[in-house]
Design a protein around this motif. Structure first.
Motif, short mmCIF file in Angstrom:
data_model
loop_
_atom_site.label_atom_id
_atom_site.label_comp_id
_atom_site.label_asym_id
_atom_site.label_seq_id
_atom_site.Cartn_x
_atom_site.Cartn_y
_atom_site.Cartn_z
N GLN A 67 48.02 30.59 35.17
CA GLN A 67 49.31 30.27 34.55
C GLN A 67 49.62 31.17 33.37
OE1 GLN A 67 50.78 26.48 33.61
NE2 GLN A 67 50.12 25.50 35.49
N PHE A 68 48.58 31.45 32.57
CA PHE A 68 48.77 32.29 31.39
C PHE A 68 49.11 33.72 31.81
CE2 PHE A 68 46.99 34.05 27.21
CZ PHE A 68 48.12 33.70 26.50
N GLN A 69 48.45 34.19 32.87
CA GLN A 69 48.75 35.53 33.40
C GLN A 69 50.21 35.58 33.87
OE1 GLN A 69 45.66 35.53 36.35
NE2 GLN A 69 44.34 36.90 35.16
N GLN A 70 50.61 34.50 34.51
CA GLN A 70 51.99 34.46 35.00
C GLN A 70 52.99 34.44 33.85
OE1 GLN A 70 53.03 31.22 37.62
NE2 GLN A 70 55.03 32.15 38.00
N ILE B 298 37.87 33.82 38.90
CA ILE B 298 39.07 34.61 38.61
C ILE B 298 38.80 35.62 37.51
CG2 ILE B 298 41.47 34.53 37.84
CD1 ILE B 298 41.92 32.17 39.36
N THR B 299 39.08 36.87 37.76
CA THR B 299 38.94 37.85 36.70
C THR B 299 40.25 37.91 35.94
OG1 THR B 299 39.66 39.61 38.14
CG2 THR B 299 37.30 39.26 37.97
N PHE B 300 40.15 38.19 34.66
CA PHE B 300 41.34 38.22 33.83
C PHE B 300 42.38 39.19 34.34
CE2 PHE B 300 39.00 36.45 29.95
CZ PHE B 300 39.58 35.21 30.13
N SER B 301 41.93 40.25 34.98
CA SER B 301 42.90 41.27 35.36
C SER B 301 43.38 41.13 36.81
CB SER B 301 42.31 42.65 35.13
OG SER B 301 41.11 42.77 35.84
N ASP B 302 42.97 40.04 37.47
CA ASP B 302 43.35 39.87 38.87
C ASP B 302 44.84 39.93 39.13
OD1 ASP B 302 41.00 39.82 40.13
OD2 ASP B 302 40.97 37.67 40.57
N ASN B 303 45.58 39.17 38.34
CA ASN B 303 47.01 39.03 38.61
C ASN B 303 47.86 39.76 37.60
OD1 ASN B 303 46.46 37.19 40.75
ND2 ASN B 303 46.01 35.67 39.17
N ILE C 168 50.41 35.03 17.94
CA ILE C 168 49.48 35.37 19.02
C ILE C 168 49.08 34.10 19.76
CG2 ILE C 168 47.27 36.47 19.59
CD1 ILE C 168 47.57 37.76 16.66
N LYS C 169 49.44 34.08 21.03
CA LYS C 169 49.12 32.92 21.85
C LYS C 169 47.83 33.21 22.60
CE LYS C 169 51.54 29.83 25.01
NZ LYS C 169 52.86 29.50 25.55
N ASN D 236 39.86 39.50 26.75
CA ASN D 236 40.37 38.14 26.85
C ASN D 236 41.88 38.25 26.96
OD1 ASN D 236 40.79 39.10 24.33
ND2 ASN D 236 39.76 37.45 23.25
N LEU D 237 42.54 37.15 27.14
CA LEU D 237 43.99 37.19 27.30
C LEU D 237 44.67 36.81 26.00
CD1 LEU D 237 44.60 35.44 30.74
CD2 LEU D 237 44.98 37.85 30.22
N LEU D 238 45.55 37.67 25.51
CA LEU D 238 46.35 37.37 24.32
C LEU D 238 47.80 37.75 24.59
CD1 LEU D 238 44.16 38.92 21.44
CD2 LEU D 238 44.18 36.53 22.18
#
Ligand code: ADE
Length: 323
Positions: A70-73, A7-12, A56-57, A98-100
């Motif tokens: 889930q985090f993307q959602q 899964i790429t971070f930017s997929d969803n 910042i999560k 990364n995802l923040l």
């Protein structure tokens, strides 16, 4: 795009106007641990060059594909919910490296810790004074320790407790009007801001009413059993009406100043007890009226429970009796 397994971070996720430049973000100390990561304090330099305090999560190291999804959602849900004074507001997100998830900082932390701190202060004052009168003890404690005004303000009066409950009801009334279900409404997921403004947090983990819950399979050990409605435990059914059940438990947490629900009862025993009609008894210092509201939230038939609008109105009326 960086890739973690498949899964790429930017997929969803859409890279849009919410995207924050990481250079404008200073990440500081840990505030708390979440389900699949940590929340840190930080500073964000906004478009006007002003530094604002933020929370910042972030995901933990080596997240699973499911955790990333889930985090993307969660980020997408937060983007979709318009601002509300009683929901934690989104400031922005980082989705490229990364995802923040960057949200407003709530200076007084989570409601459970806030209530427990107040409970400790009252207990100390009571012990010192050999007096069980709440109002008097607080006064004596204030005198003896010459605690500052801020500290004093952080001991909530009965009317402050009703105000806290009302603000949660207002936030939930709004969330339910958007057809969003929280699924984990509890004092630990409610934050306290300046002037004791209450903000519901972690609603990004909620699911749309019409969204099938195929991804929502928390491991049994992680379920918030003490806050869950009967039908959520028996049939994994989550609705606004199961959020109302949790709200009833949250009311109980508020009046008991942060006690753990079903004291002395093990997690395994709770379902059986609820099925035979057992409910928590009326806490000390709880009015019959407020206890009645809690019990209505815990009716076995979801449709018989009050709506968040009805709850908010009942709390409005209760608050009006204090002034
Ligand atoms: N802990 C978790 N989220 C927080 C927030 N937004 N503000 C303060 N403390 C927090």
């Amino acid at each position: 795009t960086s890739t973690i397994s498949t899964i790429t971070f930017s997929d969803n996720i859409k890279v849009d106007e919410w995207e924050i430049d990481t250079n404008k973000l200073a990440i500081k100390e840990v505030l708390g641990g979440g389900a699949f990561g940590v929340v840190r304090k930080g500073w964000y330099t906004d478009a006007k060059g002003q530094e604002i305090e933020v929370a910042i999560k972030m995901l933990r190291d080596n997240p699973t594909d499911e955790e990333i999804r889930q985090f993307q959602q969660e980020i997408e849900i937060m983007k979709s919910v318009p601002l509300h004074p009683h929901l934690v507001s989104l400031i922005g997100c980082v989705t490229k490296q990364n995802l923040l998830l960057v949200v407003e900082y709530c200076s007084k932390g989570d409601l459970q810790t806030f209530l427990r701190a107040a409970s400790d202060k009252i207990l100390k004052a009571t012990l010192l004074n050999q007096d069980t009168d709440y109002e008097k003890s607080k006064y004596v404690f204030n005198k003896m320790y010459e605690i500052n005004e801020v500290d004093f303000q952080d001991i909530p009066l009965p009317k402050d407790l009703i105000s806290i409950a009302r603000q949660v009801a207002l936030g939930m009334e709004y969330l339910s009007s958007l057809k969003l279900i929280h699924r984990d409404l509890a004092a630990r997921n409610v934050l306290v801001s300046d002037n004791n403004i209450i903000k519901i947090s972690d609603f990004g983990l909620s699911r749309d009413v019409y969204y099938n819950n195929i991804y929502y399979k928390p491991s049994p050990g992680k379920l918030p059993i003490r806050w869950m409605a009967l039908e959520s435990m028996t049939h994994q059914i989550y609705t606004t009406q199961s959020d109302v059940w949790s709200f009833g438990v949250l009311l109980w947490e508020i009046v008991t100043l942060g006690s753990t629900p079903y004291p002395g009862v093990s997690t395994q025993e709770i379902l059986g007890m609820l099925k035979i009609g057992y409910r928590m008894k009326k806490p000390d210092n709880c009015s019959a009226e407020l206890y009645d509201i809690m019990c209505n939230c815990w009716k076995p038939a979801p449709m018989e429970r009050p709506s968040f609008t009805a709850l908010r109105r009942a709390l409005d009326d209760m608050l009006a009796t204090f002034s």
